[in-house]
Each structure stands twice: as structure tokens, then as C-alpha cells.
Motif scaffolding. Structure first.
Motif, PDB file in Angstrom:
ATOM      1  N   ASN A  59       9.788   6.920  -3.477  1.00  0.00           N
ATOM      2  CA  ASN A  59      11.218   7.000  -3.769  1.00  0.00           C
ATOM      3  C   ASN A  59      12.001   5.943  -2.996  1.00  0.00           C
ATOM      4  O   ASN A  59      12.924   5.331  -3.533  1.00  0.00           O
ATOM      5  N   GLU A  99       9.046  17.754   1.338  1.00  0.00           N
ATOM      6  CA  GLU A  99       8.447  16.808   0.390  1.00  0.00           C
ATOM      7  C   GLU A  99       7.285  16.067   1.054  1.00  0.00           C
ATOM      8  O   GLU A  99       7.274  15.860   2.270  1.00  0.00           O
ATOM      9  N   VAL A 114       8.083  10.492  -0.951  1.00  0.00           N
ATOM     10  CA  VAL A 114       9.311   9.920  -0.383  1.00  0.00           C
ATOM     11  C   VAL A 114       9.157   8.411  -0.213  1.00  0.00           C
ATOM     12  O   VAL A 114      10.087   7.652  -0.487  1.00  0.00           O
ATOM     13  N   CYS A 170      16.255  13.287   0.895  1.00  0.00           N
ATOM     14  CA  CYS A 170      14.992  13.932   0.533  1.00  0.00           C
ATOM     15  C   CYS A 170      14.942  15.282   1.232  1.00  0.00           C
ATOM     16  O   CYS A 170      15.730  15.552   2.137  1.00  0.00           O
ATOM     17  N   ILE A 207       7.478  15.410   5.132  1.00  0.00           N
ATOM     18  CA  ILE A 207       8.489  14.595   5.808  1.00  0.00           C
ATOM     19  C   ILE A 207       8.900  15.201   7.142  1.00  0.00           C
ATOM     20  O   ILE A 207       9.116  14.489   8.116  1.00  0.00           O
TER      21      ILE A 207
END
Length: 141
Positions: A90, A82, A87, A78, A3
Motif C-alpha cells: 500500500n 494488518e 501495508v 493503516c 504492523i
């Protein structure tokens, strides 16, 4: 890919003591729809343009109301390390279009949106995530 590689780093933030007027002016000038709320170097909430209307104006609060009275305090986030694919999944599961990004010390370091994912991740994954968000919002109406 992590990310931290696709997020918007150092997002504009505001403190809970500022007013809805100040928050909306920040949103207008920066052309954004969300402000992470920070206090003592920690993420304590988020304020969206929708929060200003639904939790602010609709409840009779004026422009001088503190951000604290309209912000969301149950903020999902988050971690910057990650994987983008996790993500993205999610985001779809939680029906969200954007998430604050924190480091492992839970210090706010960025903001990631579905658009960021769409630009970097497999477009099919981004499309699937958006489909989940839209389908559930249509069935909830």
C-alpha cells in the motif's frame, strides 16, 4: 507479522488549534517530519514539514497560523492488525513513506514508516516499495 509489531507506538501528536511555530518546534526537538493531528481522540489530519512550507509559508501564512490551516485532512492510514507485507504494498501504491496506524476503533496508536518496514520485512519488498515511490516521483517532475 502485524504492523503493531514494527510501528512506533504512541507517536507525538498535536491538535489543530496549535500554531505552525509550535508544530515545527515539536518536529525539531523530536527530529521528526510528520505530526498526526488529533482531536477528540480521533485522527483528523497530519502535518508534515513539507506542509508547513508548501501550505504555510508559500501561501503567506506566518508562524502563528493554526495547524488546521496547513494540515492535510485526507490522511491515509493503516490498521495495527494488518500484515506488514500488505501495508508495504500500500505504501508503494500510494507513493507514501509513512502512515499513521489506528486500531479498529480508529484511535491513533502508532506511526509506521518505510524504514520500519525495511528493518523487519523482506528487504526485497521494501526495495520494491521504495522503487515504486521514487520512479513515479521522477516521472511526475
Amino acid at each position: 507479522m502485524h504492523i503493531r509489531e514494527i510501528m512506533t507506538a504512541d507517536p507525538i501528536t498535536i491538535t489543530p488549534e496549535k500554531t505552525l511555530r509550535e508544530a515545527s518546534e515539536l518536529m525539531r526537538t523530536a527530529d521528526i517530519g510528520i505530526l498526526p493531528i488529533g482531536e477528540n481522540d480521533q485522527l483528523v489530519g497530519a502535518l508534515t514539514d513539507r506542509d508547513i512550507v508548501v501550505r504555510g509559508l508559500a501561501l503567506g501564512h506566518g508562524p502563528d497560523t493554526p495547524v488546521r490551516d496547513a494540515m492535510s485532512t485526507d490522511v491515509l492510514y493503516c490498521f495495527d492488525d494488518e500484515e506488514v507485507s500488505a501495508v508495504a504494498e500500500n505504501l508503494g501504491d500510494q507513493k507514501l513513506r509513512r502512515l499513521p496506524v489506528v486500531n479498529r476503533s480508529k484511535r491513533l496508536v502508532g506511526l509506521v514508516s518505510l524504514g520500519d518496514v525495511a528493518l523487519q520485512e523482506d528487504t526485497r519488498a521494501a526495495g520494491d516499495t521504495l522503487r515504486e515511490i521514487v520512479q513515479d516521483s521522477r516521472t511526475a517532475s
